[in-house]
Design a protein around this motif. Structure first.
Motif, PDB file in Angstrom:
ATOM      1  N   ASN A  28       0.824  -1.214   0.000  1.00 43.41           N
ATOM      2  CA  ASN A  28       0.000   0.000   0.000  1.00 43.41           C
ATOM      3  C   ASN A  28       0.862   1.271   0.000  1.00 43.41           C
ATOM      4  O   ASN A  28       0.472   2.297   0.581  1.00 43.41           O
ATOM      5  N   HIS A  29       2.025   1.179  -0.645  1.00 39.95           N
ATOM      6  CA  HIS A  29       2.903   2.339  -0.737  1.00 39.95           C
ATOM      7  C   HIS A  29       2.389   3.322  -1.788  1.00 39.95           C
ATOM      8  O   HIS A  29       2.003   2.924  -2.881  1.00 39.95           O
ATOM      9  N   GLY A  51       1.512   8.761  -6.411  1.00 34.97           N
ATOM     10  CA  GLY A  51       0.218   8.169  -6.120  1.00 34.97           C
ATOM     11  C   GLY A  51      -0.492   7.823  -7.405  1.00 34.97           C
ATOM     12  O   GLY A  51      -0.049   8.214  -8.501  1.00 34.97           O
ATOM     13  N   ALA A  52      -1.581   7.097  -7.293  1.00 35.55           N
ATOM     14  CA  ALA A  52      -2.337   6.684  -8.482  1.00 35.55           C
ATOM     15  C   ALA A  52      -2.743   7.905  -9.295  1.00 35.55           C
ATOM     16  O   ALA A  52      -3.235   8.900  -8.756  1.00 35.55           O
ATOM     17  N   ARG A  68       0.169   5.056 -13.845  1.00 31.52           N
ATOM     18  CA  ARG A  68      -0.131   4.553 -12.496  1.00 31.52           C
ATOM     19  C   ARG A  68      -1.654   4.584 -12.318  1.00 31.52           C
ATOM     20  O   ARG A  68      -2.221   5.534 -11.788  1.00 31.52           O
ATOM     21  N   SER A  69      -2.290   3.540 -12.785  1.00 31.52           N
ATOM     22  CA  SER A  69      -3.749   3.490 -12.705  1.00 31.52           C
ATOM     23  C   SER A  69      -4.219   2.965 -11.353  1.00 31.52           C
ATOM     24  O   SER A  69      -5.353   3.226 -10.938  1.00 31.52           O
ATOM     25  N   THR A  70      -3.381   2.219 -10.652  1.00 28.87           N
ATOM     26  CA  THR A  70      -3.709   1.711  -9.316  1.00 28.87           C
ATOM     27  C   THR A  70      -2.545   1.974  -8.376  1.00 28.87           C
ATOM     28  O   THR A  70      -1.414   2.218  -8.824  1.00 28.87           O
ATOM     29  N   THR A  71      -2.775   1.906  -7.092  1.00 30.98           N
ATOM     30  CA  THR A  71      -1.695   2.066  -6.110  1.00 30.98           C
ATOM     31  C   THR A  71      -0.674   0.945  -6.244  1.00 30.98           C
ATOM     32  O   THR A  71       0.523   1.157  -6.049  1.00 30.98           O
ATOM     33  N   SER A  93       9.478   1.091  -4.088  1.00 30.04           N
ATOM     34  CA  SER A  93       8.301   1.743  -3.524  1.00 30.04           C
ATOM     35  C   SER A  93       8.591   2.193  -2.097  1.00 30.04           C
ATOM     36  O   SER A  93       9.510   1.699  -1.441  1.00 30.04           O
ATOM     37  N   SER A  94       7.768   3.129  -1.618  1.00 30.75           N
ATOM     38  CA  SER A  94       7.958   3.687  -0.280  1.00 30.75           C
ATOM     39  C   SER A  94       6.637   4.280   0.190  1.00 30.75           C
ATOM     40  O   SER A  94       5.807   4.695  -0.612  1.00 30.75           O
TER      41      SER A  94
END
Lengths: 112, 111
Positions: A28-29, A51-52, A68-71, A93-94
């Motif tokens: 969930n980054h 972000g998305a 980036r269509s999703t997280t 990721s972070s």
């Protein structure tokens, strides 16, 4: 947790071909990045996303596209592969840009 | 453009020796990270430093952030073969910005 998953692990392309390097994270980054690593050059930032729906260019964006269509997912597209794009590609990721990155295990790409 | 310089580029030492590697920039960092990378794998975060003069310890590894936040060092005491790897520093110049990496120091510890 799988962490950051990159596929494929190895790929050989012919000059002019296109392909997508996949990157998925299950932490969930919000922050995700793509780097390329070349001998003597360290890791160079290609594109990143906060972000998305939000992406931006890094140091060496030419020849690459991202979305980036999703997280969870942050694919990197090579539009028309060139030998200069032969490299090892890492996705990271972070939670936030000042936190440490979690890296995938990399995709080794050879363009002939 | 390489904004971060790491030295030395290569280091080969005997097991039990001490060593220090350096990371330098002409600009002030908002924060700096150290990573270790093994062949065929992605980098793994060791530490993040954010305050000038900060010292952090991780077992036999000591990380120091320069007072002016333009440089950092990593000191390893009594190196072991398991310390072998590529040590990378990564710096950000504004809070919230991306981290940019140095070229790394390749360390080999000989048993």
């Amino acid at each position: 947790n799988a962490g950051v998953t990159q596929t494929p692990k190895f790929q050989v392309l012919k000059t002019g071909q296109s392909m997508t390097l996949q990157c998925a994270q299950d932490m969930n980054h919000e922050y995700m990045s793509w780097y390329r690593q070349d001998p003597g050059m360290g890791l160079r930032l290609i594109h990143y996303s906060v972000g998305a729906g939000i992406t931006d260019q890094g140091e060496v964006p030419n020849g690459y596209n991202v979305s980036r269509s999703t997280t969870e997912d942050f694919p990197l597209r090579l539009l028309s592969a060139a030998p200069s794009q032969t490299s090892v590609y890492f996705c990271a990721s972070s939670y936030f840009s000042d936190y440490g990155y979690t890296f995938g295990s990399g995709t080794r790409l050879t363009v002939v | 453009t390489q904004l971060l310089e790491q030295s030395p580029q290569f280091l080969s030492i005997q097991e039990g020796e001490n060593l220090t590697v350096y990371c330098n920039s002409s600009s002030v960092f908002s924060s700096l990270q150290w990573y270790r990378q093994e062949p065929g794998e992605g980098p793994v975060l060791l530490v993040t430093v954010v305050t000038g003069g900060e010292v952090k310890k991780l077992k036999r590894l000591t990380f120091q952030f320069g007072d002016a936040r333009k440089d950092s060092s990593l000191h390893i005491t009594a190196a072991q073969p398991g310390d072998t790897g590529l040590y990378l520093c990564a710096g950000a110049w504004n809070t919230g910005n991306q981290f940019y990496f140095g070229t790394g120091t390749s360390l080999t510890v000989i048993p």
